[in-house]
Enzyme design. Structure first.
Site, short mmCIF file in Angstrom:
data_model
loop_
_atom_site.label_atom_id
_atom_site.label_comp_id
_atom_site.label_asym_id
_atom_site.label_seq_id
_atom_site.Cartn_x
_atom_site.Cartn_y
_atom_site.Cartn_z
CB CYS A 47 -0.74 0.46 5.08
SG CYS A 47 0.97 -0.05 4.79
CD GLU A 58 -1.29 -2.37 2.06
OE1 GLU A 58 -2.07 -3.29 2.37
OE2 GLU A 58 -0.07 -2.40 2.35
#
Length: 157
Positions: free
Chosen positions: A109, A80
């Site tokens: 994330c 991510e």
């Protein structure tokens, strides 16, 4: 979005997961808006750094408030974060986009994704420390969808 597009985007996330250089766990994602893939990400080391599949992991233990100890590799960047960095480097706006991930994003994330304007996360498998991630998405007004009840497992959790 039609079901075939959702399936295609998740398949693309799995294809990028195969690029991961972390031998413990291969995870991938794609960020999509208006049925178009904007950026991709997979687990790997920052540019110019050695990769886990070349030199091994840098495993650190983290003790959680409930006493549980989990192990994390410091060498790699999560898929991510790699996708967000790619969007930033290329000047690609992702506000209002959807992220498709092979595994639920970690809390760090998730904070970055929500801050960047991701409005929907579609994940294939759950992650054992994703409870806070789910709540963060929900509290921010973003949708969070888990496609299976399967929990991702890997060596040295």
């Amino acid at each position: 979005m039609k079901e075939k597009h959702k399936l295609a985007h998740m398949k693309a996330a799995f294809a990028y997961a195969e690029c991961s250089t972390a031998v413990r766990l291969q995870v991938g994602c794609v960020i999509v808006k208006d049925k178009q893939i904007l950026v991709t990400g997979y687990v790997g080391s920052p540019p110019g750094q050695a990769h886990c599949d070349e030199v091994g992991h840098i495993i650190k233990e983290i003790k959680h408030e409930n006493g549980e100890i989990t192990k994390h590799c410091l060498r790699t960047t999560h898929c991510e974060m790699n996708a967000l960095a790619q969007a930033a480097k290329k000047g690609i706006p992702i506000d209002g986009a959807t992220i498709y991930c092979t595994m639920a994003p970690c809390f760090i994330c998730s904070k970055a994704l929500v801050t960047a304007g991701i409005k929907r996360a579609v994940v294939q498998k759950d992650y054992h420390w994703a409870k806070e991630s789910k709540k963060l998405f929900e509290d921010s007004g973003a949708e969070y969808v888990i496609l299976t009840t399967e929990m991702e497992t890997y060596d040295e959790m």
